[in-house]
Design a protein around this motif. Structure first.
Motif, short mmCIF file in Angstrom:
data_model
loop_
_atom_site.label_atom_id
_atom_site.label_comp_id
_atom_site.label_asym_id
_atom_site.label_seq_id
_atom_site.Cartn_x
_atom_site.Cartn_y
_atom_site.Cartn_z
N LEU A 43 1.12 -1.10 0.04
CA LEU A 43 -0.02 0.04 -0.15
C LEU A 43 0.84 1.20 -0.09
CD1 LEU A 43 -2.81 -1.16 2.35
CD2 LEU A 43 -3.24 0.08 0.20
N ILE A 44 0.78 2.11 -0.97
CA ILE A 44 1.51 3.28 -1.19
C ILE A 44 0.74 4.51 -1.07
CG2 ILE A 44 3.21 4.48 -2.63
CD1 ILE A 44 4.25 1.77 -1.72
N ASN A 45 1.08 5.35 -0.33
CA ASN A 45 0.29 6.74 -0.01
C ASN A 45 0.51 7.69 -1.51
OD1 ASN A 45 -0.49 9.27 0.65
ND2 ASN A 45 -1.16 8.38 2.43
N LEU A 46 -0.42 7.91 -1.90
CA LEU A 46 -0.30 9.01 -3.50
C LEU A 46 -0.67 10.27 -3.02
CD1 LEU A 46 -2.46 6.91 -5.74
CD2 LEU A 46 -0.10 6.80 -5.60
N PHE A 47 -1.42 10.54 -2.24
CA PHE A 47 -1.97 11.93 -1.74
C PHE A 47 -2.55 12.09 -0.44
CE2 PHE A 47 -1.03 13.90 -5.85
CZ PHE A 47 -1.19 13.01 -6.92
N TYR A 48 -2.16 12.88 0.21
CA TYR A 48 -3.01 13.52 1.61
C TYR A 48 -3.55 14.70 0.97
CZ TYR A 48 -4.11 15.73 5.78
OH TYR A 48 -4.89 16.30 6.91
N ILE A 49 -4.90 14.76 0.53
CA ILE A 49 -5.73 16.00 0.04
C ILE A 49 -7.13 16.31 0.63
CG2 ILE A 49 -6.30 14.41 -1.91
CD1 ILE A 49 -5.95 16.79 -3.82
N SER B 94 1.68 7.48 11.31
CA SER B 94 1.72 8.81 10.86
C SER B 94 2.13 9.74 11.90
CB SER B 94 0.32 9.32 10.50
OG SER B 94 -0.55 9.11 11.36
N GLN B 95 2.62 10.83 11.55
CA GLN B 95 3.13 11.85 12.57
C GLN B 95 2.02 12.22 13.62
OE1 GLN B 95 6.10 12.62 13.16
NE2 GLN B 95 5.29 13.69 15.21
N THR B 96 0.66 12.65 12.97
CA THR B 96 -0.23 12.76 13.75
C THR B 96 -1.60 12.26 13.23
OG1 THR B 96 -1.04 14.87 12.57
CG2 THR B 96 0.48 15.18 14.36
N GLU B 97 -2.74 12.20 13.80
CA GLU B 97 -4.08 11.60 13.12
C GLU B 97 -4.32 12.36 11.72
OE1 GLU B 97 -4.07 13.61 15.44
OE2 GLU B 97 -6.05 14.48 15.47
N GLN B 98 -3.82 13.56 11.52
CA GLN B 98 -4.30 14.33 10.39
C GLN B 98 -3.21 14.33 9.29
OE1 GLN B 98 -7.42 14.57 11.15
NE2 GLN B 98 -7.50 16.94 10.46
N GLU B 99 -2.24 13.36 9.38
CA GLU B 99 -1.34 13.54 8.22
C GLU B 99 -1.16 12.23 7.53
OE1 GLU B 99 1.47 16.06 10.99
OE2 GLU B 99 2.52 15.53 9.40
N THR B 100 -0.38 12.14 6.39
CA THR B 100 -0.34 11.07 5.66
C THR B 100 0.06 9.50 6.44
OG1 THR B 100 0.72 12.58 3.81
CG2 THR B 100 1.13 10.09 3.76
N GLN B 101 -0.42 8.60 6.01
CA GLN B 101 -0.13 7.43 6.62
C GLN B 101 0.73 6.75 5.92
OE1 GLN B 101 -3.45 5.11 8.48
NE2 GLN B 101 -4.10 6.82 9.39
N TYR B 102 1.73 5.94 6.57
CA TYR B 102 2.58 4.98 5.73
C TYR B 102 2.51 3.64 6.20
CZ TYR B 102 4.83 9.48 4.62
OH TYR B 102 5.05 10.66 3.80
#
Lengths: 108, 112
Positions: A43-49, B94-102
């Motif tokens: 699973l790769i993250n594409l965008f946080y939007i 993720s850094q916070t619950e509002q940020e990009t998840q890896y």
């Protein structure tokens, strides 16, 4: 909980074609992410939007938060774009609700 | 260099056994998660942790017990495994619950 609907469920493309994937959600959100799951399961993250428009190479995404939808655009598709694309949304609550995904197959 | 790693990658076991899955992230993130992906590829949150504290337990049976010894690690222990536990389990951070998840690479669990 928030309902997330993705369309279409399946998409078959010829290499080089463009496509648009849609994500509708049932409530206001302040977290929206697009992911690509490749055929090997990663699973790769594409965008946080959560709102606005972003571009990354051949991919771009637009979220219209007031109308509760997001679009993912794939341009000049390649076989490596094959896989499942997931939209996930959240509201300040430490959990993302995922849609059922769009399975994309790009044929050479 | 792996940002989020999980071990093992594959787990095949008998019903009734107890097993653990380990997760480590080297991103310096404060928040970690466990997700379950079923055979239809549907992804569902199981647990969320922030700074080692449990924040979300999404109606998961108490046979599943997460533990976070420090911010970089979140392990999942499963007691009395059942056939329905067969799935792919993903760890994420993720850094916070509002940020990009890896996401980690996933652990494919098969209960026989």
């Amino acid at each position: 909980g928030i309902q997330v609907e993705q369309s279409p469920p399946d998409l078959i493309l010829q290499e080089g074609a463009n496509s648009t994937l849609r994500c509708n959600f049932s409530d206001s959100v302040n977290n929206l992410q697009w992911f690509h799951q490749n055929p090997w399961g990663q699973l790769i993250n594409l965008f946080y939007i959560p709102s606005g428009t972003k571009q990354n190479g051949r991919l771009s995404a637009t979220t219209v938060a007031t109308e509760r939808y997001s679009l993912l655009y794939i341009s000049s598709s390649q076989t490596t774009d094959s896989g499942v694309y997931f939209c996930a949304v959240g509201v300040n609550d430490y959990k993302l609700s995922f849609g059922a995904g769009t399975t994309v197959t790009v044929r050479a | 260099d792996t940002a989020v790693s999980q071990t093992p990658k594959y787990l095949v076991t008998q019903m009734g056994n107890d097993k653990s899955i380990k997760c480590e992230q080297n991103l310096g993130h404060d928040t970690m998660y466990w997700y379950k992906q079923d055979s239809k590829k549907f992804l569902k949150i199981m647990f969320s942790y922030n700074n080692k504290e449990l924040i979300i337990n999404e109606t998961v049976p108490n046979r599943f017990s997460p533990k976070s010894p420090d911010k970089a690690h979140l392990n999942l222990h499963i007691n009395s495994l059942e056939l329905g536990d067969s799935a792919v389990y993903f760890c994420a951070s993720s850094q916070t619950e509002q940020e990009t998840q890896y996401f980690g690479p996933g652990t494919r669990l098969l209960v026989l």
